[in-house]
Write a protein that holds these residues in place. Structure first.
Motif, PDB file in Angstrom:
ATOM      1  N   ARG A 197       0.824  -1.209   0.000  1.00 49.26           N
ATOM      2  CA  ARG A 197       0.000   0.000   0.000  1.00 49.26           C
ATOM      3  C   ARG A 197       0.857   1.258   0.000  1.00 49.26           C
ATOM      4  O   ARG A 197       0.480   2.271  -0.586  1.00 49.26           O
ATOM      5  N   ASN A 198       1.999   1.186   0.681  1.00 46.57           N
ATOM      6  CA  ASN A 198       2.891   2.338   0.813  1.00 46.57           C
ATOM      7  C   ASN A 198       4.321   1.891   0.508  1.00 46.57           C
ATOM      8  O   ASN A 198       5.019   1.382   1.391  1.00 46.57           O
ATOM      9  N   PRO A 199       4.792   2.053  -0.731  1.00 46.16           N
ATOM     10  CA  PRO A 199       6.126   1.576  -1.121  1.00 46.16           C
ATOM     11  C   PRO A 199       7.241   2.074  -0.229  1.00 46.16           C
ATOM     12  O   PRO A 199       8.265   1.405  -0.070  1.00 46.16           O
ATOM     13  N   ARG A 200       7.080   3.257   0.368  1.00 48.66           N
ATOM     14  CA  ARG A 200       8.121   3.812   1.240  1.00 48.66           C
ATOM     15  C   ARG A 200       8.379   2.923   2.454  1.00 48.66           C
ATOM     16  O   ARG A 200       9.453   2.970   3.056  1.00 48.66           O
ATOM     17  N   ALA A 201       7.399   2.089   2.818  1.00 44.65           N
ATOM     18  CA  ALA A 201       7.521   1.263   4.017  1.00 44.65           C
ATOM     19  C   ALA A 201       8.350   0.000   3.799  1.00 44.65           C
ATOM     20  O   ALA A 201       8.686  -0.693   4.765  1.00 44.65           O
ATOM     21  N   ARG A 202       8.689  -0.304   2.547  1.00 46.08           N
ATOM     22  CA  ARG A 202       9.363  -1.575   2.260  1.00 46.08           C
ATOM     23  C   ARG A 202      10.621  -1.797   3.074  1.00 46.08           C
ATOM     24  O   ARG A 202      10.877  -2.895   3.558  1.00 46.08           O
ATOM     25  N   SER A 203      11.426  -0.757   3.216  1.00 46.82           N
ATOM     26  CA  SER A 203      12.704  -0.916   3.919  1.00 46.82           C
ATOM     27  C   SER A 203      12.659  -0.416   5.360  1.00 46.82           C
ATOM     28  O   SER A 203      13.684  -0.375   6.029  1.00 46.82           O
ATOM     29  N   ALA A 204      11.476  -0.032   5.841  1.00 45.63           N
ATOM     30  CA  ALA A 204      11.371   0.561   7.181  1.00 45.63           C
ATOM     31  C   ALA A 204      11.627  -0.465   8.282  1.00 45.63           C
ATOM     32  O   ALA A 204      11.177  -1.605   8.215  1.00 45.63           O
ATOM     33  N   LYS A 205      12.348  -0.014   9.320  1.00 40.76           N
ATOM     34  CA  LYS A 205      12.596  -0.837  10.499  1.00 40.76           C
ATOM     35  C   LYS A 205      12.361   0.012  11.742  1.00 40.76           C
ATOM     36  O   LYS A 205      12.827   1.143  11.826  1.00 40.76           O
ATOM     37  N   LEU A 206      11.659  -0.547  12.701  1.00 44.22           N
ATOM     38  CA  LEU A 206      11.361   0.163  13.950  1.00 44.22           C
ATOM     39  C   LEU A 206      12.095  -0.504  15.100  1.00 44.22           C
ATOM     40  O   LEU A 206      12.057  -1.723  15.250  1.00 44.22           O
ATOM     41  N   ARG A 207      12.743   0.308  15.918  1.00 43.87           N
ATOM     42  CA  ARG A 207      13.371  -0.160  17.156  1.00 43.87           C
ATOM     43  C   ARG A 207      12.947   0.782  18.277  1.00 43.87           C
ATOM     44  O   ARG A 207      12.804   1.991  18.068  1.00 43.87           O
ATOM     45  N   ALA A 208      12.742   0.234  19.466  1.00 47.60           N
ATOM     46  CA  ALA A 208      12.229   1.054  20.568  1.00 47.60           C
ATOM     47  C   ALA A 208      12.773   0.581  21.906  1.00 47.60           C
ATOM     48  O   ALA A 208      13.138  -0.586  22.075  1.00 47.60           O
ATOM     49  N   GLY A 209      12.825   1.524  22.856  1.00 47.48           N
ATOM     50  CA  GLY A 209      13.285   1.197  24.204  1.00 47.48           C
ATOM     51  C   GLY A 209      12.616   2.085  25.237  1.00 47.48           C
ATOM     52  O   GLY A 209      12.127   3.175  24.923  1.00 47.48           O
ATOM     53  N   VAL A 210      12.575   1.604  26.485  1.00 49.95           N
ATOM     54  CA  VAL A 210      12.009   2.349  27.610  1.00 49.95           C
ATOM     55  C   VAL A 210      13.151   2.849  28.484  1.00 49.95           C
ATOM     56  O   VAL A 210      14.048   2.078  28.870  1.00 49.95           O
ATOM     57  N   ARG A 211      13.134   4.128  28.802  1.00 47.02           N
ATOM     58  CA  ARG A 211      14.188   4.744  29.621  1.00 47.02           C
ATOM     59  C   ARG A 211      14.091   4.265  31.063  1.00 47.02           C
ATOM     60  O   ARG A 211      13.010   4.238  31.664  1.00 47.02           O
ATOM     61  N   THR A 212      15.216   3.868  31.612  1.00 40.50           N
ATOM     62  CA  THR A 212      15.276   3.452  33.011  1.00 40.50           C
ATOM     63  C   THR A 212      15.647   4.656  33.884  1.00 40.50           C
ATOM     64  O   THR A 212      15.799   5.761  33.391  1.00 40.50           O
TER      65      THR A 212
END
Length: 341
Positions: A301-316
């Motif tokens: 649906r959105n070609p821009r998303a093909r190479s997208a990667k998400l990483r996340a963290g919670v601050r201690t």
């Protein structure tokens, strides 16, 4: 990994599309916005993330280095009833715009906006004739400055490292020969030269100029350095329990984010061949999977998303150990300031 961001969407995709926020559902799940929280959106763009965060009840401080994005977001800011604050700023300076009590979340979308690609006068795309510019901030050293003034050896390093261009040497030497006769002024000037030097083959999925345009954009805007500084700034600005969510589109960017979270995990390093590194208190703990990619449905649906990667963290609650850029092993490239003339 190289995306076709230098030319917008690929020709097979039917041309450019307007900006659609990537991994929106996944970003919101990792960010956990809610009433009473203050979230900083470091890459406002067209306001896709900011709008969804506001809808979830949180207040938003949104930054963008592009003055046109800030201007275009004024109506959204006025309609927010004071819950959205827009700031013209690089996201590496995000800690300067955080409230004294700290932020509940930071989200960064590391990539060129589809709106910037669509505007020929910004010079991001070789599919449109425009000035060879590529400056997100509309100020400073342009891509034309780099192409016309950088040493061949510097161009080879820029194209090779930032664009992963295998023909970097041939292209750089062709640029040197051409600019001695006529300086490069437009996107088509450069794209046509590259296509002559390295003609497109039937099996090629991207235009021959894609990697060079990508490398120039990353270099002109110091995108890797900005990202590295922004991660450290987020670490300082987030309150305990605050969340850092980063979406990348290029392997070099993702490597920086992955390295940062690994370094901040508190785990001891070392191996059979290297001395053991003493463990320190973790400043971030992971949110969900180590990496989240777009679903096949979103990518179609959105070609821009093909190479997208998400990483996340919670601050201690652990104090920040400080900014140490050496953990990223960034390359030493030509000085941007020197190329400004």
């Amino acid at each position: 990994m190289v995306t076709d961001q230098g030319g917008g969407t690929s020709e097979a995709d039917g041309g450019p599309v307007r900006h659609i926020p990537v991994l929106l559902k996944e970003v919101l799940a990792a960010l956990d916005p809610a009433p009473g929280k203050i979230i900083l959106d470091g890459t406002f763009g067209a306001g896709g993330y900011a709008s969804a965060i506001l809808d979830a009840g949180a207040d938003v401080v949104a930054l963008d280095r592009d003055p046109t994005a800030i201007a275009a977001g004024q109506s959204m800011m006025h309609a927010s009833g004071g819950r959205l604050k827009l700031v013209h700023s690089r996201f590496s300076d995000l800690a300067e715009h955080a409230p004294a009590q700290g932020l509940d979340g930071v989200v960064l979308d590391i990539g060129v906006s589809s709106m910037q690609i669509d505007e020929a006068e910004r010079g991001f795309s070789f599919q449109k004739k425009g000035p060879l510019d590529m400056r997100m901030s509309a100020a400073g050293v342009s891509a034309a400055d780099v192409v016309n003034r950088a040493k061949v050896s510097d161009l080879i390093r820029i194209f090779g490292f930032l664009g992963e261009e295998k023909q970097a040497g041939r292209i750089a030497r062709a640029i040197e020969k051409r600019r001695a006769e006529t300086p490069f002024e437009t996107t088509r000037d450069l794209a046509n030269l590259i296509e002559t030097v390295t003609p497109r083959k039937a099996k090629d999925k991207i235009h021959p100029a894609t990697r060079v345009f990508q490398a120039l954009r990353i270099f002109v805007n110091d995108e890797l350095g900005e990202l590295a500084h922004a991660l450290f700034a987020a670490e300082r600005a987030l309150k305990p329990g605050g969340r850092l969510v980063v979406v990348t589109f290029h392997s070099l960017e993702d490597r920086i984010v992955k390295t940062f979270f690994q370094d901040r995990s508190g785990k001891a390093g070392g191996s059979r061949h290297l001395p053991l590194v003493t463990a320190r208190a973790a400043t971030f703990t992971p949110v969900g999977k180590p990496m989240v990619a777009a679903s096949e449905e979103e990518a179609s649906r959105n070609p821009r998303a093909r190479s997208a990667k998400l990483r996340a963290g919670v601050r201690t609650e652990a104090p920040s150990p400080g900014a140490d850029l050496s953990i990223f092993n960034l390359p030493e490239l030509a000085s941007l300031a020197r190329l400004g003339g």
